[in-house]
Every structure is written in structure tokens, then in C-alpha cells.
Design a protein around this motif. Sequence first.
Motif, PDB file in Angstrom:
ATOM      1  N   ARG A   1     -91.862 -48.079 -86.274  1.00 45.67           N
ATOM      2  CA  ARG A   1     -91.065 -47.002 -86.861  1.00 45.67           C
ATOM      3  C   ARG A   1     -90.241 -46.332 -85.769  1.00 45.67           C
TER       4      ARG A   1
ATOM      5  N   ASN B   1     -88.170 -43.666 -83.489  1.00 42.83           N
ATOM      6  CA  ASN B   1     -88.303 -42.230 -83.210  1.00 42.83           C
ATOM      7  C   ASN B   1     -87.259 -41.439 -83.997  1.00 42.83           C
TER       8      ASN B   1
ATOM      9  N   THR C   1     -87.600 -40.151 -87.027  1.00 42.66           N
ATOM     10  CA  THR C   1     -87.583 -40.372 -88.475  1.00 42.66           C
ATOM     11  C   THR C   1     -88.677 -39.570 -89.175  1.00 42.66           C
ATOM     12  N   ASP C   2     -89.230 -38.575 -88.473  1.00 38.57           N
ATOM     13  CA  ASP C   2     -90.384 -37.854 -89.022  1.00 38.57           C
ATOM     14  C   ASP C   2     -90.113 -37.206 -90.371  1.00 38.57           C
TER      15      ASP C   2
END
Lengths: 202, 219
Positions: free
Chosen positions: A168, A170, A172-173
Motif C-alpha cells: 500500500r 504511503n 493513502t491513510d
Amino acid sequence: MSEHHHSPADPSIRAKALESLLAEKGLVSSLAIDEVVRKYEEDIGPLNGAKVVARAWVDSEYKTRLLTDGTSAVAELVGYNDDHSAELVVVENTKEVHNIIVCTLCSCYPWSVLGLPPSWYKDHAYRSRVVVEPRSVLEEFGLHLSRDIDVRVWDSVSELRYMVLPERPNGTDGMTETELAALVTRDSMIGVAKVEMPPSQQ
Amino acid sequence: MASGVHDIGGLQGFGVIDSKDDETIFHAEWERRVFGMMITSGHRMISMRPDIENIDPETYLKSSYYELWLIALETGLVDRGVISQEELTSRAVDFVEPASAPSRNDDPGLTDEVLKRRYSQRSKRYSGTPRFKPGDRVLVHSEQKARHTRVPRYVRGKLGLVQSVRGVYELIDLKVEGVSVPEPVYSIRFDARELWGERKEGNGSVCIDLWDSYLEAQL
């Protein structure tokens, strides 16, 4: 005259002759041929894999199931949409390990999650080279891996099929599962690319 | 038995990879029909991979992907007596006019049967006791006797490490001859240096699933 006649040796002619003979003998169903072609052109493609990847990124229990029994975990999301004489194994990319899939003997590919393979996956160059010089191959796809990353090539020659679970990216929280799925490319699930944020969101 | 031309893992000279891709799945209508015929008839009438591997090397290397499928269908079905070469040749003449359409068989019973078989469920499972466990070192037999096998040339005679037992599957070498011998299949990891010697690429490995009878224990 704009339309020329084909030679009888032309594949388009031979395919018609073959289908006619098999249809007349009752050995193929033309409707079934129509339907499988439609399925792979319209329904079964990398969007299935992208859904699976996005779910694994947001749901750690799902990710565990996916890495343990890929066939069942994929069926949870997209159903048994392909011939399951082949089982699916999902291998995870991490900071230390980068996985790539190939089939050196023919072109085995995880149809249920990625649909039918791109031309280059079936070509002699990819099949012959990726097992012996994966880093050079990845460079040609524009992916530069540092020397300390462990590169694992999965040559899927038996009845199992492989898909890569990419890392995933970084930043993209805050994204939803649907937004995440839209980032996931086919090439990242073959292992010749990483998932990147679109430039506008970086 | 040595390897066929299809066994190209590790061969040199095929050049750069043409990674440009228009994402078009089929490039002509005949490719759709050949794909569909192979997929819907495969389990009953033909054995696709051995038929592709039987194609002569020159034709194999110069033909497109779906041309290989078409040749495999034609020769496989002729070899098994399902159709004759004469029928194929004489039928082809009917289609030199590009607009002429092939015959159809729209039997709903056969359609249901074919689609159900392909899309409805997981396939049959077999059971068996694995000879090896994760961590075992194994040697791949260097000689392969079967006409059709799934041991690439580049791992023959090489040492690998068992990573996991993948399950029990009918040994493909015999399945294509119509004989069912279920055997454990293992995921085997080979260090790149074991396969290729010291290389500038550095660390790495190749992982392959191999049937039990391809392997022997290495203490």
C-alpha cells in the motif's frame, strides 16, 4: 472490390471451418463460446484483483485469509468466476521482499483475478528472461529496486496460480476502499510495477 | 527425455520486452472463437498443453499465441479421430468469402453443462501424505521420462528448499495420458545462485510448485 478473399490457410478461415465441424457434430456449444468470450471481455479482469487488494489493505483479517487460502478469499469478494481446477496463491510484497509472477512453460496466469494476460506476459522475451534476470526486466518496466531487496520469481507451472499483493503506498491513510482499488494496476499484481499515488494527490 | 522448445526459462537472445500494451484482449474475431472453443471443449476433447508442445519448433516460435491454440485444437482433434484433416481442408473452402458465417450449435442443454462445469465450483480435492515438509532439502530429478511434464529444464538436477505443501493434485505427466495418480505438490524455492551461478543481479530466488515424483530427498 474492397473485400479480398482469404486464403484457406488463414487462421480466420480455419477457425470458422473448425467451429462449423464441431458445432455440426454437437461437440461445442456456440452459445457457451459467446458467453465465455463475453465474460473475459466484460466481466473478468484486473478490477477483480484490485478489489481484493484494496480489501486486504483495509481489513487485516481478510488479508490473513487471502494469504492463507487465496481461492476462498477471492471467492468471498468476486465469486467463483473461473475454472477452479487451479488454486490461487497470493504472495505479499513488503519492504524486504518483491514478488513477480511468470509461467516459463506456457502462459499460466491468475485469470479469476486479472482476466486474460497482456501480450508481453505471453511473449518469449518475458518468459525466458524474468527467471534469470528479474531486476533487468523490472528496469525495462521502469521499476528500480535497491540491491538489498529480496526478489522472488514465482514460476507458475503446476495447477496453482499466483497473484502479487502489492504494498500500500504511503499517503493513502484517509482513502476509502473504493478509492484504493482505483489505484491498483494490473502490472502491480503481476509484480512488474508498484502501486503509486496519482501525481495530483502526491 | 530432453525439453521442447516451449521450455524457454533462462534461454538467451529473445531481446527486450515489448511492454506496450493496448489492453485489447482479442485482436480479431477468430481469436475470440478459438479461445472459446478451447475453453469450452478443453476438458472433454483435448489436452491443450501437450498439443501445443507437439507443435514443431519453427512453427512454435513464429506463431502468435492464438495461432498456437488453433494449431493445437486442429492437430489434437485430428489425432484423436474427432475430425479428419480432409474435413477441415474441404470445409475451409466454404469460408474464403469473408462474410460467410460458421455453423452454430445452440443446444441449451450442452450450453448449461459447459458453463456450469467451468464456473460453478471448486474442483475435486484429493488427499495424500506428503513425503517432505517445509525446510527439507530436495533435488530435482535431472532426467524426465514423460512426454509432457511440468519440470522446467532450468531446475533439473538443482537443489531446492521445500517451503510448503500446496495440496494433492493429479500428476500431470500421467493425467494427460488418461491416468489419475494424485500426488502432493510442494512449493520449492531455488536460490538464484544455485540455478545460474554467481550473477551480477545479486540475491534472489525462483519458487516453483513441483509434484512429489519429480523430487528426491537430499540430506
